[in-house]
Design an enzyme around this catalytic site. Structure first.
Site, short mmCIF file in Angstrom:
data_model
loop_
_atom_site.label_atom_id
_atom_site.label_comp_id
_atom_site.label_asym_id
_atom_site.label_seq_id
_atom_site.Cartn_x
_atom_site.Cartn_y
_atom_site.Cartn_z
N ASP A 186 0.88 -1.30 0.12
CA ASP A 186 -0.05 0.03 -0.21
C ASP A 186 0.87 1.45 -0.09
O ASP A 186 1.49 1.55 1.03
CB ASP A 186 -0.85 -0.08 1.28
CG ASP A 186 -1.96 1.23 1.23
OD1 ASP A 186 -2.07 1.55 0.00
OD2 ASP A 186 -2.43 1.66 2.11
N CYS A 239 0.14 4.82 2.78
CA CYS A 239 -0.92 4.07 3.33
C CYS A 239 -1.52 4.77 4.43
O CYS A 239 -2.38 4.36 5.20
CB CYS A 239 -0.15 2.73 4.22
SG CYS A 239 1.08 3.40 5.47
N GLY A 240 -1.40 6.16 4.67
CA GLY A 240 -1.99 6.97 5.76
C GLY A 240 -1.98 6.68 6.99
O GLY A 240 -0.74 6.13 7.46
N SER A 276 4.97 10.28 6.26
CA SER A 276 4.74 11.06 7.35
C SER A 276 4.96 10.46 8.74
O SER A 276 4.56 9.30 8.99
CB SER A 276 3.25 11.47 7.21
OG SER A 276 2.46 11.94 8.36
N CYS A 295 -12.73 22.29 -2.60
CA CYS A 295 -12.47 21.15 -3.14
C CYS A 295 -14.08 20.50 -3.68
O CYS A 295 -14.01 19.88 -4.56
CB CYS A 295 -11.69 20.15 -2.25
SG CYS A 295 -9.75 20.60 -2.36
#
Length: 407
Positions: A178, A181-182, A204, A369
């Protein structure tokens, strides 16, 4: 005075061509209603002469900058603010501004490991608590899948993850990569429900730490490996690869290389999916009226959006064949709309977690957005792909398998 005459001409032009329910209030006490026959829905306060220049050339970048930097004050509902700003930008858009935006888009992007890590950190490492205020409980920061249209956000996000993993036919024992992958939602779902062994990578630090914590809490350390790692540094072979909301950070000039890396990491009988935001400009230019410039400056440094045509072309050049393509634009408009509503409801808590400037940035970004996706200014595509040249199908002959209800 010169500025007074210029402003009066500006106001009269709008009144004649496209009256707006908008009121301007100047530092002098003067007030201008841009539609004298309708009560204003939005009030813009101009606190000083220097702020007037942002309004007289009302690109979305100028208006957004003025708002987040406190150069103007705006009153009205968030939706009315976004609608009014877009109406002004549309009225004063010129071919020259469009050309300038495209020039910056094509020649301004630089990408390497250091720059990309800094860009990701700027956007995602605000704080986990900040994102928890307006995302769903699983903290899925990408487009939801509203199968019936009436799902709540949490349900739509789980359905999105299942939609992806079903499309690429993840099987028990499959090794899944992934990319981006957040906070680990897809990796955890793939291991728990589909039985996959998952490697999830992110740049991150905040995402990495929370994703690892969630994996530990689920007792899935033997099934999921969360890493801080650049996609260019991954080695090995994978049965399945997912990339959700990540390739927007790759850069237009590097898309072929990105897809070549996916090709290299994918087994010969493997299946991959790229889920990402795309430009609606055929030449992969920016969103209109200066919206892309605002996002580049304040939200996603070095982000670049390709048109879906360029995505498919670059995939083919990299040795990947697209098998299934789905546009989820309306799903993302709805997702961003819910995020914006959640953000408004959590205003007090969010202001305790960040400063006024960042609060304003995200407030207009999320609502803007939603507006952009709803109007086809940006889109989002899921593209399922395999290595080119397969003589036998890796997926069923029809798409029925995606929608078969599982017990």
């Amino acid at each position: 005075m010169f500025w007074e005459k210029k402003l009066e001409n500006w106001v009269n032009d709008i009144r004649k061509t496209s009256p707006l329910p908008l009121r301007l209030e100047l530092w002098t006490g003067q007030k201008y209603d841009l539609n004298p026959n309708e009560d204003p829905k939005v009030v813009i306060r101009i606190p000083e002469l220097a702020s007037l220049s942002y309004l007289l050339k009302p690109t979305l970048d100028n208006l957004g900058t003025a708002y987040v930097e406190g150069k103007i004050e705006v009153q009205g509902t968030l939706n009315d603010m976004i609608t009014m700003g877009n109406s002004l930008a549309d009225m004063f858009d010129t071919p020259a501004s469009t050309t300038a935006a495209k020039f910056r888009h094509y020649f301004g992007g630089r990408h390497n490991r250091k720059i990309d890590a800094e860009s990701i950190g700027y956007h995602y490492d605000v704080s986990n608590e900040f994102y928890q205020q307006w995302l769903d409980p699983n903290m899925v920061y990408s487009c939801g899948y509203f199968e019936n249209g009436d799902e709540d956000l949490a349900t739509a996000q789980i359905k999105k993850i299942d939609h992806i993993l079903t499309k690429i036919r993840v099987r028990p024992g499959d090794r899944l990569l992934d990319i981006g992958c957040g906070w680990g939602a897809l990796a955890i779902r793939a291991a728990e429900k589909f039985g996959a062994s998952v490697v999830g990578i992110t740049l991150s630090k905040n995402q990495y730490e929370l994703a690892r914590q969630r994996v530990r809490e689920k007792g899935l350390e033997d099934k999921i490996d969360i890493r801080i790692q650049d996609y260019r540094d991954v080695t090995g072979q994978f049965d399945r690869i997912t990339s959700v909301g990540m390739f927007e950070h790759v850069g237009l000039r590097y898309l072929v290389d990105y897809f070549k890396i996916i090709n290299r990491l994918l087994k010969d009988d493997g299946i991959a999916m790229n889920h990402g935001i795309t430009s609606c400009d055929p030449d992969s230019g920016e969103t209109p009226f200066g919206g892309g410039e605002f996002i580049e400056k304040y939200v996603f440094p070095n982000g670049e959006l390709p048109h879906i045509g360029l995505v498919l072309k670059n995939m083919q050049e990299a040795g990947l064949e697209a098998l299934d393509i789905e546009n989820l634009r309306h799903h993302y408009a709805k997702t961003c709309g819910i995020w914006a509503e959640n953000f408004e409801k959590a205003t007090s808590a969010i202001k305790q977690l960040t400063d006024e400037k960042r609060y304003r940035i995200w407030r207009v970004y999320l609502a803007g957005c939603s507006y952009a996706f709803a109007l086809d200014r940006v889109a989002i595509f899921q593209v399922v792909c395999i290595k080119s040249g397969r003589t036998s199908p890796l997926l069923p002959m029809s798409r029925n398998y995606i929608y078969e209800k599982k017990d």
